[in-house]
Design an enzyme around this catalytic site. Structure first.
Site, PDB file in Angstrom:
ATOM      1  N   ASP A  71       0.825  -1.208   0.000  1.00 21.75           N
ATOM      2  CA  ASP A  71       0.000   0.000   0.000  1.00 21.75           C
ATOM      3  C   ASP A  71       0.857   1.255   0.000  1.00 21.75           C
ATOM      4  O   ASP A  71       2.013   1.237   0.397  1.00 21.75           O
ATOM      5  CB  ASP A  71      -0.949   0.022   1.193  1.00 21.75           C
ATOM      6  N   GLU A  88       0.177  -0.964   5.718  1.00 21.60           N
ATOM      7  CA  GLU A  88       1.266  -0.554   6.608  1.00 21.60           C
ATOM      8  C   GLU A  88       1.140   0.907   6.974  1.00 21.60           C
ATOM      9  O   GLU A  88       1.456   1.322   8.095  1.00 21.60           O
ATOM     10  CB  GLU A  88       2.612  -0.829   5.916  1.00 21.60           C
TER      11      GLU A  88
END
Length: 482
Positions: A78, A145
């Site tokens: 991400d 994350e």
């Protein structure tokens, strides 16, 4: 035509460009996760995809490395999605527009996602290069994350055999991280009430700020637009009666807010007085932030007259009290490692709705008791104002390990390749190594990566030459792990 087809290492940039074409902001990772799984299936590689969209891909050792210890390569899929004002980009549906500017790879008007797309590109390029010698590779690519390491917290790693890990989620070449702070996301809610007000609508906007990563750049004293807006509103209350109809700032809890907007209602007769207050504040802020945020500015736009719902005086007082008193920025510096931030927090997202002021804050500390103490202060302040807090994504610090085979090996390779000493250090920003250390017994890991500047901002840029050198380092490291 590919933007990066003529750049080396060819497969690294080929895969980075493919990744950039797929929307992959936090909480929008299904497409990129499926892309990784399809990559593995097309090559007959063992693969795992969980309900959170985390992906593990395993590639067996090349000839001659069958008895070597497995190596884990880890990063996250991400990215933080930020864009410049006026840029029309739907991060949920559209990929990035890449371009090259000298030695730098950039994205037009948006963040680049080098954090941490470069880790994913490295892993795919290695697995897609039969000529690269390596032990068994266990590639771990997590989700979300950037919003609290949620993927690392949820992932099952019971299929792994390795205890040595390369985390490719750092952004300064030659600097190798050996520990990091723990952190958490704190959601604060302050209840509010509204009343009717008839007057002139005025838009106030704090803008022109540098922003940046709330972990790696919190020590640079960049202004937080949400906190600055609290100062603006407090200054107005001293001379001009007003009501607040809307208030919002920031997009990510771990990005220092660059902008904040307030819609207020005043008496038409007070326009000139308000303008004078704003001008005075602009002069003051320009002097205070002449280095850290030289373009800081409060914009004032006078709109139409009319009736609006605004905060009651009591609610307005609570909102201003909170913004003027909540801790923000660096709280403590490390007493063990000079120059390292130990404890900080960042009020990253603020939004006023019909029932409450909601603030999302990223808290970090390498000392667990200091992290708890910061939460206690925030909780007491919220409860004093009739509100409360909720904690999400609480993750531990990654503690330094004195004896590290992987650190010794990467150090030797780096010195031989580049004829200079590597720098081993701790970082205040969070890394998934702490969480994964709790899932993999005796995990030996180091974190590094190529130069990537101004991450989490639209000015993000990845050095092509540094990427080339870092690739050379990783390939040679794997060759040595026989």
């Amino acid at each position: 035509m590919s933007v990066l087809e003529n750049y080396e290492p060819k497969k690294v940039f080929e895969y980075f460009e493919k990744i950039a074409a797929i929307p992959h902001g936090s909480r929008n990772t299904k497409a990129i996760s499926d892309f990784l799984v399809n990559f593995a299936k097309e090559r007959g590689l063992e693969n795992y995809q969980d309900d959170s969209n985390n992906v593990v891909i395993i590639q067996e050792a090349t000839a001659g490395y069958e008895n070597a210890e497995p190596i884990i390569i880890q990063g996250h899929m991400d990215m933080v999605c930020e864009k410049e004002n006026g840029v029309e980009k739907d991060f949920e549906k559209e990929g990035l527009d890449l371009y090259v500017d000298g030695d730098f790879l950039k994205a037009k008007g948006t963040t680049l996602g080098g954090d941490d797309g470069i880790a994913v590109a490295f892993a795919l390029a290695i697995m897609d290069s039969p000529e690269i010698a390596h032990p068994r590779l266990e590639v771990v690519i997590t989700v979300d994350e950037e919003i609290g390491m949620l993927g690392a917290d949820a992932i099952d790693l019971s299929m792994l055999k390795g205890h040595k890990m390369l985390n490719l989620d750092s952004d300064e070449e030659g600097h190798f991280l050996t520990s990091c702070a723990g952190g958490m996301t704190v959601e604060t809610s302050i209840p509010v009430q509204y009343t009717d007000a008839d007057g002139l609508a005025v838009t106030l906007k704090v803008t022109g700020l540098e922003g940046g990563h709330s972990g790696s750049e919190i020590n640079k004293e960049h202004a937080n637009a949400n906190i600055v807006m609290g100062r603006v509103l407090k200054a107005i209350t001293e001379d001009v009666p007003f009501g607040v109809a809307a208030l919002a700032g920031g997009l990510k809890d771990n990005a220092i807010p660059r902008e904040c907007t307030a819609e207020i209602v005043i008496d038409e007769a007070d326009v000139d007085e308000l303008d004078e207050i704003i001008c005075d504040l602009n002069r003051t802020l320009a002097a205070e932030y002449s280095v850290a945020d030289k373009n800081i500015n409060i914009e004032m736009t006078v709109n139409a007259k009319g009736e609006r719902k605004v905060l009651t005086f009591a609610s307005l007082t609570k909102v201003i009290f909170y913004l003027r008193n909540v801790p923000n920025g660096v709280l403590h510096m490390s007493q063990i490692m000079p120059g390292l931030v130990e404890t900080s927090l960042n009020a990253g997202i603020m939004h006023l709705n019909s029932e409450e002021l909601h603030i999302t804050t990223s808290v970090r500390s390498s000392v667990s008791t200091r992290k708890a103490d910061t939460l206690d202060k925030m909780t007491m302040l919220a409860q004093f104002l009739g509100g409360d807090v909720e904690v999400n994504g609480d993750y531990p610090a990654w503690e330094y390990v004195a004896d590290s085979d992987i650190r010794d090996t990467i150090s030797d390779v780096y010195k031989e390749l580049f004829n200079e000493e590597p720098i081993f250090e701790a970082i205040h920003a969070g890394l998934e190594c702490g969480i994964l250390s709790g899932k993999i017994k005796d995990l030996d890991c180091v974190s590094f990566g190529p130069d990537n500047f101004d991450i989490h901002t639209p000015k993000e840029r990845l050095s092509i030459s540094s990427t080339q050198r870092t690739w050379k380092l990783v390939v040679e490291f794997l060759k040595r792990c026989k």
